[in-house]
Design an enzyme around this catalytic site. Structure first.
Site, PDB file in Angstrom:
ATOM      1  CG  ASP A  29       8.895 -82.872-103.211  1.00 19.61           C
ATOM      2  OD1 ASP A  29       8.594 -83.636-103.473  1.00 19.61           O
ATOM      3  OD2 ASP A  29       9.910 -81.487-103.931  1.00 19.61           O
TER       4      ASP A  29
ATOM      5  CD  GLU B 168       7.449 -88.395-107.619  1.00 18.18           C
ATOM      6  OE1 GLU B 168       8.073 -88.887-108.585  1.00 18.18           O
ATOM      7  OE2 GLU B 168       6.453 -88.176-107.711  1.00 18.18           O
TER       8      GLU B 168
END
Length: 325
Positions: free
Chosen positions: A41, A228
């Site tokens: 991420d 997401e």
């Protein structure tokens, strides 16, 4: 997250002239692995001196990881904990998807996902502010989270955005699949649960809500169990919302984007997969962060079993289309 207050970005590998003249020409150089370690991420910010700093989910013994680069090509993992202290609402595990912006006063604001003590296995969006003007921190967490939505599954994957008029926003995902009915990412069994991306306007401090959050995107059948990892930029007069679809462990995990002429939408999904498995030897690439200047990005992908390395890529935006170079 890059914003217009940061230093101008350099032109990518291909010249803008060539890209504008031949946007469909096969000029692809491809992504490059820049952190050969578990650094999921990734987001990034540019400091006042031009140095780039990337922030990643928990790993390598840190709650929030940090890496630095002088040129966006060579990255070094730093042996420093960005979040040495915690707020009272969060547990000590599962700190995900940090994102950092530079504030007008020179301090940095970090948004992150932390597990809520109130409801374990569910998360809230926390905020922490740098002690000084060092982008590596330490960051001191606010006593209260920015968003929780625990009844709907929690809040994760925050990212900051500075609009052309100086307004600040945070986008994040309502983690509906965490209360799904099983299957792929716990949301592959009907009835599938909503996983909306919300847009929250905040005041100049970067974290005080200014009005209510609004939904700007949600999953549909083409996205599998979820959308997401939102990342919002403005390029010329078009807002680009980058996001990932499917489960992060799925071969279909990718980075896509939707566009809008208004900050609040509607955002129109293009269906274009900016990065996907099978190209450039990538496996389940996702969690992409794109520079607001529109010429570079970081994302993660599985490089070994249970290890998500970080990759850098040059991109070009022409009109409402994004091209990987």
């Amino acid at each position: 997250m890059w914003s217009s207050q940061l230093l101008p970005c350099a032109i990518g590998l291909a010249s803008i002239t060539n890209v504008l003249a031949f946007p469909l020409l096969d000029l692809k150089m491809g992504p490059v692995k820049v952190l050969d370690t578990d650094f999921p991420d990734p987001s990034f910010v540019q400091a006042a001196d031009g140095t780039w700093y990337a922030f990643g989910s928990n790993g390598n013994g840190k709650r929030i990881q940090i890496a630095s680069s002088p040129d966006f090509k060579t990255w070094t993992l730093l042996d420093k904990e960005a979040l040495p202290t915690l707020a009272g609402w969060e547990t000590n595990i599962d700190h995900w998807a940090p994102d950092v912006i530079r504030r007008d006063d020179g301090k940095y604001v970090m948004y992150y996902s932390g597990e809520a003590k109130e409801e374990l296995r569910h998360h809230c969006v926390g905020v922490a502010v740098s002690e000084g003007t060092d982008p590596t921190g330490p960051y001191l967490p606010n006593t209260e989270p920015l968003s929780c939505h625990l009844a709907q599954g929690g809040s994760i994957d925050p990212a900051g955005f500075l609009d052309k008029d100086g307004s600040r926003y945070v986008v994040y995902k309502v983690d509906g699949n965490s209360i799904g009915h099983g299957g792929d990412c716990n949301n592959g069994v009907d009835p599938l649960v909503s996983t909306p991306i919300l847009l929250q306007k905040v005041k100049s401090d970067g974290f005080t809500p200014d009005g209510d959050a609004v939904s700007i995107l949600d999953r549909d059948q083409s996205d599998g169990p979820l959308v997401e990892a939102p990342n919002l930029i403005l390029h010329e007069d078009t807002y680009f919302l980058f996001y990932s679809t499917h489960c992060y462990t799925d071969i279909q995990y990718d980075v896509r984007y939707a566009t809008s002429k208004s900050i609040t939408g509607p955002y129109i999904k293009t269906g274009n997969q900016l990065v996907k498995s099978g190209e450039y030897d990538l496996t389940s690439p996702g969690g992409g962060t794109v520079c607001g200047c529109g010429d570079r990005m970081l994302f993660h992908g599985f490089c070994r079993e249970d290890v998500r390395c970080t990759y850098a890529a040059d991109i070009s935006i022409v009109g409402d289309q994004v091209y990987l170079l």
